[in-house]
Motif scaffolding. Structure first.
Motif, mmCIF file in Angstrom:
data_model
loop_
_atom_site.group_PDB
_atom_site.id
_atom_site.type_symbol
_atom_site.label_atom_id
_atom_site.label_comp_id
_atom_site.label_asym_id
_atom_site.label_seq_id
_atom_site.Cartn_x
_atom_site.Cartn_y
_atom_site.Cartn_z
ATOM 1 N N ARG A 141 0.818 -1.214 0.000
ATOM 2 C CA ARG A 141 0.000 0.000 0.000
ATOM 3 C C ARG A 141 0.860 1.277 0.000
ATOM 4 O O ARG A 141 0.486 2.282 -0.599
ATOM 5 C CB ARG A 141 -0.931 -0.009 1.210
ATOM 6 C CG ARG A 141 -2.046 -1.042 1.102
ATOM 7 C CD ARG A 141 -3.055 -0.900 2.232
ATOM 8 N NE ARG A 141 -4.122 -1.879 2.129
ATOM 9 C CZ ARG A 141 -5.200 -1.766 1.359
ATOM 10 N NH1 ARG A 141 -5.334 -0.671 0.619
ATOM 11 N NH2 ARG A 141 -6.121 -2.703 1.334
ATOM 12 N N ALA A 185 0.783 4.247 -2.763
ATOM 13 C CA ALA A 185 0.616 5.660 -2.404
ATOM 14 C C ALA A 185 1.711 6.517 -3.032
ATOM 15 O O ALA A 185 1.443 7.633 -3.527
ATOM 16 C CB ALA A 185 0.626 5.817 -0.888
ATOM 17 N N PHE A 204 0.985 6.905 -6.651
ATOM 18 C CA PHE A 204 -0.109 7.869 -6.854
ATOM 19 C C PHE A 204 0.408 9.301 -6.687
ATOM 20 O O PHE A 204 0.019 10.207 -7.432
ATOM 21 C CB PHE A 204 -1.238 7.606 -5.859
ATOM 22 C CG PHE A 204 -2.453 8.450 -6.110
ATOM 23 C CD1 PHE A 204 -3.447 8.020 -6.976
ATOM 24 C CD2 PHE A 204 -2.596 9.690 -5.496
ATOM 25 C CE1 PHE A 204 -4.562 8.811 -7.224
ATOM 26 C CE2 PHE A 204 -3.706 10.483 -5.731
ATOM 27 C CZ PHE A 204 -4.698 10.043 -6.603
ATOM 28 N N MET A 238 -4.119 8.478 0.451
ATOM 29 C CA MET A 238 -3.556 7.165 0.098
ATOM 30 C C MET A 238 -2.654 6.648 1.219
ATOM 31 O O MET A 238 -2.554 5.435 1.430
ATOM 32 C CB MET A 238 -2.759 7.270 -1.200
ATOM 33 C CG MET A 238 -3.581 7.588 -2.439
ATOM 34 S SD MET A 238 -4.673 6.223 -2.932
ATOM 35 C CE MET A 238 -3.476 4.989 -3.442
#
Length: 559
Positions: free
Chosen positions: A427, A431, A434, A555
């Motif tokens: 994750r 992030a 992104f 995020m």
């Protein structure tokens, strides 16, 4: 010993009675007397005539100054002297121009439109605008000169060149003569004015103003469509115009706008007709140029429809309402406009001033104040234009690249983290990826933003720079009228004659102040609206950036 002078700059003669001089050329002077900013002498080629006093340096110890009109004129750049000619009534015929004399211009001027009815559908705007053509709405000025420079103004390029020397009875206000202002003030104008042709000036708490249009309207300009003729051999862009007071669309090409503009400039010597977007020789069908021209035409149309005088004139209404398919009606209206007798001196016959005449000293003070204001505004618009252009360049190139570099740096970091295959790192890696994309997107926001906020401001500045370029000529007309009134009073003109001159000077003054007042009202409206739009777009822009950064932040909450 003959008086000598050395030319400091090149000067190209464009009127009979003038001579060209070349930088560093030695000239022989007839005398040191400066008449309205001009000297008379002979150049090195033996040509005799006039040239600007400020373009030369007299080779002796005496200072060059001349007393005139209650002021002392030193060797500053003079206002352009103009001479009147007797012209042939035939359109475009300049072959009958004679040696310059102080005669009054004819009141019906030759049409400035190109072509005849038969070639009305030809591509006038296919021809490139050359550097030596005068700009719209006025005479060409040197690049280093502001709109209010006192550099000599150029006469018509069609005027024949001659070395003939004119007498000393010169008129300092060239635009005053060309517009017919002098002939009107001296009572030389005559013509029949219908009630519907009258242009009324009313007195408000702010001074003279044009009477408002009781039936205001707007006009929409659609995206243009590409049309062809001669079996596809020629192409042109057609604009759909829909006036709100008819709700009937008509199609017009740029050359039709150009023709209308020429008629309006000829018809209204003391009204600032907004400039059209410039012509372009190549790339006329490119999307960016088409979009830019349409925006310019929209600004032009908005200023036309909101002007109490221009919006109601016959030629403008003909342009807006004549059916695109009714060729006969179009030609009839076109001929009528080109034969309009209420131009030149006769235009001023249409002005209906307030009952109480103005105080001429107060008029002079207001006009001088407006001139100083307009000069400062012109300078500031130029500075704003340069600053915004540089800001837009930085947004499109510099800022965009900087944000993209940040995004690429985060991308490299993310790629390094992806080498770690631990499940709990997934994750965080997403992030960071992104965040990298967010900065890339923000870079694109910067590249596109100038279209939303900076370009509309630049369009506004362009229309007002055109107006400011018009006002020196308008002011010259009023100044010329005021000077004639003062001269008549000083020379002891008989009572009836002086009263008539003062009355006609008052008419020109009322019209000039009304146009200045309209300029201020329109300026307040336009700059208020455009600055609100600019700030709204800036706020929306940074909100988009903030929104994208907040998305990236969220995020990490799940990482």
């Amino acid at each position: 010993m003959a008086l000598r002078a050395r030319a400091l700059y090149d000067f190209v003669s464009e009127n009979p009675g003038e001579i060209s001089v070349v930088e560093n050329e030695l000239l022989t002077l007839y005398s040191e007397e400066v008449v309205d900013g001009w000297l008379e002498g002979t150049n090195s080629r033996g040509e005799s005539g006039l040239f600007p006093a400020s373009y030369v340096e007299i080779l002796n110890e005496k200072s060059l100054s001349v007393q005139g009109n209650g002021e002392t004129y030193h060797s500053h750049t003079p206002a352009r002297t103009d001479y009147s000619y007797q012209r042939s009534a035939h359109q475009g015929d300049t072959s009958t121009e004679s040696t310059p004399t102080r005669s009054y211009p004819n009141y019906s001027y030759p049409s400035t439109s190109q072509g005849s009815d038969e070639d009305w559908d030809d591509d006038w705007d296919d021809c490139p605008a050359t550097a030596d053509q005068p700009s719209k709405g006025g005479h060409a000025l040197p690049a280093s000169s502001s709109a209010y420079s006192s550099s000599p103004r150029r006469g018509s390029a069609q005027q024949s060149r001659s070395s003939a020397t004119v007498g000393r009875n010169l008129n300092r206000f060239s635009t005053f003569v060309k517009s017919g202002g002098e002939a009107f003030v001296l009572g030389e104008a005559s013509g029949f004015v219908r009630d519907e042709d009258k242009i009324r000036v009313v007195m408000s708490q702010f001074g003279p103003e044009w009477q408002e249009d009781p039936h205001p309207f707007t006009c929409i300009i659609d995206d243009p469509t590409k049309q062809t003729k001669f079996k596809g051999m020629k192409s042109y862009m057609s604009y759909g115009l829909t006036p709100s007071h008819t709700q009937s669309q008509v199609n017009r090409r740029y050359k039709h706008f150009d023709w209308l503009y020429a008629r309006l400039v000829e018809r209204f010597p003391v009204i600032s007709v907004p400039h059209l977007p410039e012509k372009q020789a190549t790339g006329r069908f490119e999307e960016d140029f088409i979009s830019k021209r349409r925006k310019g035409l929209i600004w032009w149309m908005n200023h036309m429809t909101t002007h109490p005088v221009l919006s109601r004139c016959d030629v403008f209404q003909h342009f807006l309402t004549c059916s695109s398919t009714d060729e006969k009606a179009w030609k009839q209206g076109k001929r009528k406009a080109e034969r309009d007798c209420l131009v030149g001196a006769n235009f001023f016959l249409t002005i209906s001033p307030p009952a109480v005449p103005l105080d001429l000293q107060d008029v002079e003070s207001k006009v001088d104040g407006f001139k100083a204001f307009a000069k400062k505004m012109d300078e500031s618009l130029t500075q704003v234009n340069v600053t915004l252009a540089e800001f837009a360049r930085k947004q499109v190139t510099g800022f965009r690249k900087e944000y993209q570099r940040v995004g690429q740096a985060f991308q490299l970091l993310g790629q390094a983290f992806e080498l770690d295959q631990q499940e709990y790192s997934l994750r965080l890696n997403q992030a960071i990826a992104f965040t990298s994309q967010a900065y890339e997107t923000i870079g694109d926001y910067f590249a596109d933003q100038s279209r939303q906020d900076l370009e509309p401001v630049a369009d506004l500045l362009a229309i007002y720079q055109g107006h400011l370029a018009n006002f020196p000529d308008i002011i010259h007309v009023q100044k010329g009228a005021l000077t004639k009134a003062k001269e008549s009073q000083r020379l002891g003109e008989e009572k009836d004659g002086l009263a008539g001159i003062n009355e006609r000077c008052n008419i020109i003054s009322c019209a000039t102040l009304a146009e200045m007042q309209h300029f201020h009202r329109t300026r307040n409206r336009d700059f208020k609206g455009q600055m609100q739009h600019f700030l709204q777009q800036q706020i929306a822009f940074y909100q988009r950036i903030t929104g994208k950064l907040e998305e990236a932040l969220h995020m990490y909450d799940q990482a």
